[in-house]
Design an enzyme around this catalytic site. Structure first.
Site, short mmCIF file in Angstrom:
data_model
loop_
_atom_site.label_atom_id
_atom_site.label_comp_id
_atom_site.label_asym_id
_atom_site.label_seq_id
_atom_site.Cartn_x
_atom_site.Cartn_y
_atom_site.Cartn_z
N GLU A 53 18.53 -17.64 -1.03
CA GLU A 53 18.22 -16.33 -1.62
C GLU A 53 18.13 -16.43 -3.14
O GLU A 53 17.27 -15.79 -3.75
CB GLU A 53 19.29 -15.31 -1.20
CG GLU A 53 19.10 -13.92 -1.80
CD GLU A 53 17.80 -13.25 -1.40
OE1 GLU A 53 17.45 -12.24 -2.04
OE2 GLU A 53 17.13 -13.71 -0.45
N ASN B 162 -3.21 2.54 5.43
CA ASN B 162 -2.33 1.38 5.32
C ASN B 162 -2.37 0.63 6.64
O ASN B 162 -2.42 1.24 7.70
CB ASN B 162 -0.87 1.79 5.06
CG ASN B 162 -0.67 2.34 3.67
OD1 ASN B 162 -1.56 2.34 2.84
ND2 ASN B 162 0.54 2.85 3.43
N GLY B 163 -2.31 -0.71 6.57
CA GLY B 163 -2.28 -1.51 7.77
C GLY B 163 -3.51 -2.40 7.90
O GLY B 163 -4.22 -2.65 6.93
N GLU C 256 10.33 -15.26 -7.01
CA GLU C 256 9.67 -13.96 -6.89
C GLU C 256 9.37 -13.34 -8.25
O GLU C 256 8.28 -12.80 -8.46
CB GLU C 256 10.56 -12.99 -6.10
CG GLU C 256 10.51 -13.14 -4.60
CD GLU C 256 11.41 -12.14 -3.91
OE1 GLU C 256 11.05 -11.70 -2.82
OE2 GLU C 256 12.49 -11.82 -4.45
N LYS D 218 6.80 -4.41 -1.51
CA LYS D 218 8.18 -4.11 -1.09
C LYS D 218 8.32 -4.07 0.42
O LYS D 218 9.21 -4.70 1.00
CB LYS D 218 8.61 -2.75 -1.69
CG LYS D 218 10.03 -2.35 -1.35
CD LYS D 218 11.04 -3.30 -1.96
CE LYS D 218 12.46 -2.86 -1.73
NZ LYS D 218 13.42 -3.86 -2.22
N ARG E 33 5.90 -0.51 -4.26
CA ARG E 33 5.52 -1.16 -3.01
C ARG E 33 4.55 -2.32 -3.24
O ARG E 33 4.32 -3.13 -2.35
CB ARG E 33 4.89 -0.14 -2.06
CG ARG E 33 5.86 0.92 -1.60
CD ARG E 33 5.16 2.03 -0.84
NE ARG E 33 4.63 1.59 0.43
CZ ARG E 33 5.29 1.64 1.57
NH1 ARG E 33 6.54 2.08 1.61
NH2 ARG E 33 4.73 1.24 2.71
N TRP F 38 -2.99 -2.64 -1.66
CA TRP F 38 -2.61 -4.05 -1.74
C TRP F 38 -3.64 -4.80 -0.92
O TRP F 38 -3.73 -4.63 0.29
CB TRP F 38 -1.20 -4.23 -1.19
CG TRP F 38 -0.58 -5.58 -1.40
CD1 TRP F 38 0.02 -6.03 -2.53
CD2 TRP F 38 -0.47 -6.63 -0.43
NE1 TRP F 38 0.50 -7.31 -2.33
CE2 TRP F 38 0.21 -7.70 -1.06
CE3 TRP F 38 -0.87 -6.77 0.89
CZ2 TRP F 38 0.50 -8.88 -0.40
CZ3 TRP F 38 -0.60 -7.96 1.55
CH2 TRP F 38 0.08 -8.99 0.91
N LYS G 273 14.78 -15.29 -5.23
CA LYS G 273 14.77 -14.35 -6.34
C LYS G 273 14.12 -14.96 -7.58
O LYS G 273 13.33 -14.34 -8.27
CB LYS G 273 16.19 -13.88 -6.68
CG LYS G 273 16.76 -12.91 -5.70
CD LYS G 273 16.04 -11.59 -5.75
CE LYS G 273 15.87 -10.92 -4.43
NZ LYS G 273 15.25 -11.58 -3.34
N CYS H 70 0.84 -1.20 0.00
CA CYS H 70 0.00 0.00 0.00
C CYS H 70 0.87 1.25 0.00
O CYS H 70 2.00 1.25 0.49
CB CYS H 70 -0.96 0.05 1.17
SG CYS H 70 -2.19 -1.26 1.21
N HIS I 129 18.11 -36.48 1.01
CA HIS I 129 17.09 -36.79 2.01
C HIS I 129 15.70 -36.40 1.54
O HIS I 129 14.85 -36.01 2.34
CB HIS I 129 17.42 -36.10 3.34
CG HIS I 129 18.68 -36.58 3.97
ND1 HIS I 129 18.84 -37.88 4.44
CD2 HIS I 129 19.88 -35.96 4.18
CE1 HIS I 129 20.05 -38.02 4.93
NE2 HIS I 129 20.71 -36.89 4.78
#
Length: 600
Positions: A473, A103-104, A480, A595, A30, A77, A477, A2, A496
């Site tokens: 990471e 926002n929130g 995402e 973000k 964002r 969002w 990436k 947001c 395993h």
């Protein structure tokens, strides 16, 4: 997650609509699924649309707003209710006397909504936010003035929020925050508010960070901040050290590509003034007198959690007890921390809700807290005992790149400081990392790899020791920004279970540097997948013979295991970027992601 923008200008200020649209465009990074604005010159005029900002711009009757000087805007969002025109912000009360953006998460919205519905209020959306303008409207009906009605509504909210409101008939924006970021901008020709500085950096570099529980009243000529009791505070005005060009694409197709390429500069800034090659010491005076060799608990999320895992290994290898927790799984009642504990919150934005909750829990039991963050004045920076800034500069792409490398660098220095280690070799290795990354950027074959494997069913990433968080990471990436299944594993764990998934359509990226025991064991894991016909891409410095078993090689310079992990990560970032490019994905704004995640 947001975005909020608000503006009230003087007679010589800019048109509010243009300021709002400029601000919303700067906040697109964002993550959002709808956008809207409310102009408040001569009545409340709300326009909002599902989809990208372009859909809103196309629907706006711009000629109606020439000369308007006050308004608020929002990119949403979705949390409560799907993306739609009705669920987009701003929201108004029943008679359109007030418009609100938020926002929130309002945790008690359902009970508030039930009370309002019982009083005859008809809701137009599924959102938690819509209760706020209706609460304000009820207080106006009871005779309260604008500010008192706004405060009365805020007092009834539970949860996290950054809220801004405009009223019919007044050139004033009201705002409040609790556990969700809100920053104010001060200029000669007006005042601004936003969820992040890039929204108004084109207009002013003078900012005030609103603290939890504070209220703000913005008029063309004045900005007043008060506490929860209505007492006026005297906040400090800070100067942002970067200009609008720093937050632009600078000719690149995507922010992500630009930010990958900015890593040498970001790391030099991270190291500036902190490395003494003559003595081999790391100097972090901003951390005060932290006791060396004190047990450390890291809390973090996502990419920052991978950096925290890296930091944990660094400390453990230096004899300092350390552990890392996903912040969403951290519980101070379960984790043995007390007044003797050191808790380090790793958060790029300094506003990540789960990490902030964990930091607050640590504060509540008297632990010493440290923030490792990128944002000056953020909640994490204000609410911890000490802060170590990573100095990466603005990062706009949702997928973190330069901030991860800077977190790795900052945590390497933190580990040296907390272990009271002196090492000229380490200082030399760190100083060399920016140039080594530049050599990777100049010669990487990642685009060729992406062209070869962009149609794969899945991708697997493996590594040992310091390379294990890098493998995680690399997988993050890839998933995402390509929307393709990708997983990272400690290399020894392949046998395993995950080996059942490998095939000719699942490339394995193996990070192998040096020629020691860990490299030897990882090569054994590479042989396991190579024997099953799986394509292997080795990220290596050439010191082992892993190339013999790899279909492709991504080279990194030879250095220590710690430094090579920072450098090797860059190759995996480039692979993810070019794979997403081949697939035509929305690289800077991947679907469903944001973000700065300011809800738990």
């Amino acid at each position: 997650m947001c975005g909020i923008i608000g503006y009230v200008g003087t007679d010589r200020g800019d048109d509010a609509l243009e300021v709002l649209l400029d601000g919303l465009s700067q906040l697109e990074y964002r993550g959002y699924d709808s956008a809207g604005v409310a102009l408040a010159d001569g009545g409340i005029d709300v326009h909002k649309r599902e989809g990208e900002l372009a859909a809103l711009e196309a629907a706006l009757p711009r000629e109606r707003f020439d000369g308007d000087s006050i308004g608020i805007g929002h990119t949403r969002w979705s949390t409560h209710g799907p993306p739609s025109d009705a669920n987009a912000h701003p929201h108004t009360d029943a008679t359109e006397r007030v418009a609100v953006v938020h926002n929130g998460i309002i945790e008690n919205y359902q009970s508030l909504r039930d009370d309002l519905a019982a009083a005859g209020i008809t809701f137009q959306s599924d959102t938690d936010t819509e209760v706020v303008p209706h609460l304000i409207g009820r207080s106006l009906d009871e005779g309260l003035d604008h500010e008192a009605a706004f405060r009365a509504a805020i007092d009834r909210l539970e949860g996290s929020y950054a809220i801004a409101a405009v009223f019919d008939g007044t050139e004033t924006v009201y705002a409040a925050r609790h556990e969700s970021p809100l920053v104010l901008g001060v200029a000669d020709d007006g005042h601004f508010l936003a969820s992040d500085v890039p929204a108004f950096i084109e207009y002013t570099d003078q900012v005030i960070y609103l603290a939890d529980g504070e209220f703000a009243r913005l008029t063309p000529d004045d900005l007043v901040i008060t506490d929860a009791n209505g007492q006026v505070t005297d906040p400090s005005v800070e100067t942002i050290a970067w200009d609008p060009e720093d937050a632009g694409k600078s000719g690149y197709d995507h922010y992500m590509r630009k930010e990958i390429n900015e890593q040498p500069t970001a790391l030099r800034e991270c190291f500036r003034g902190r490395l003494d090659e003559l003595t081999g010491r790391v100097e972090l005076p901003e951390l005060g007198d932290l006791e060396p060799r004190r047990p450390v608990t890291f809390v973090a999320c996502g990419t920052s959690y991978h950096a925290a895992m890296f930091g944990t290994r660094l400390l453990q290898d230096r004899g300092v007890p350390a552990q890392a927790f996903l912040a969403s799984e951290f519980d101070a009642d379960r984790v043995p921390i007390d007044a003797e504990s050191l808790v380090v919150g790793v958060t790029q934005s300094g506003e990540t809700a789960d990490t902030m909750r964990a930091i607050r829990e640590a504060n509540s039991v008297g632990a010493t807290t440290v923030a490792v963050t990128n944002v000056v004045g953020s909640s994490a920076a204000r609410e911890t005992d000490d802060v170590l800034y990573i100095r990466a500069g603005p990062e706009i792409s949702v997928a973190a790149t330069k901030t991860f490398a800077s977190q790795q660098a900052a945590l390497t220095m933190l580990a040296a400081a907390l272990s009271d280690q002196r090492s000229r070799a380490l200082v030399r290795e760190l100083r060399a990392v920016p140039d080594q990354i530049q050599s990777v950027l100049d010669a990487s074959r990642a685009r060729e790899i992406a062209e070869t494997y962009h149609g794969a069913e899945a991708y697997f990433f493996i590594g040992r020791g310091y390379h294990y968080p890098v493998a995680l990471e690399g997988a993050l990436k890839m998933k995402e920004i390509t929307y393709t299944h990708a997983e990272g594993f400690a290399a020894g764990e392949l046998k395993h279970g995950p080996l059942a998934l490998v095939s000719e359509e699942t490339p394995v990226f193996a990070v192998v540097t040096g020629d020691g025991k860990l490299a030897e064991k990882t090569i054994g894991n590479v042989k396991e997948v190579e024997a099953r016909g799986t394509p292997v891409v080795a990220v290596t410095d050439g010191q082992s013979d892993v190339e013999r078993y790899a279909d492709h090689v991504l080279e990194v310079p030879a250095t220590s295991a710690v430094a090579s992990s920072i450098v090797a990560n860059v190759q995996l970032q480039l692979v993810a970027y070019w794979t997403a490019h081949e697939l035509g994905r929305s690289i800077d704004k991947p679907r469903n992601l944001a973000k700065s995640v300011t809800v738990e």
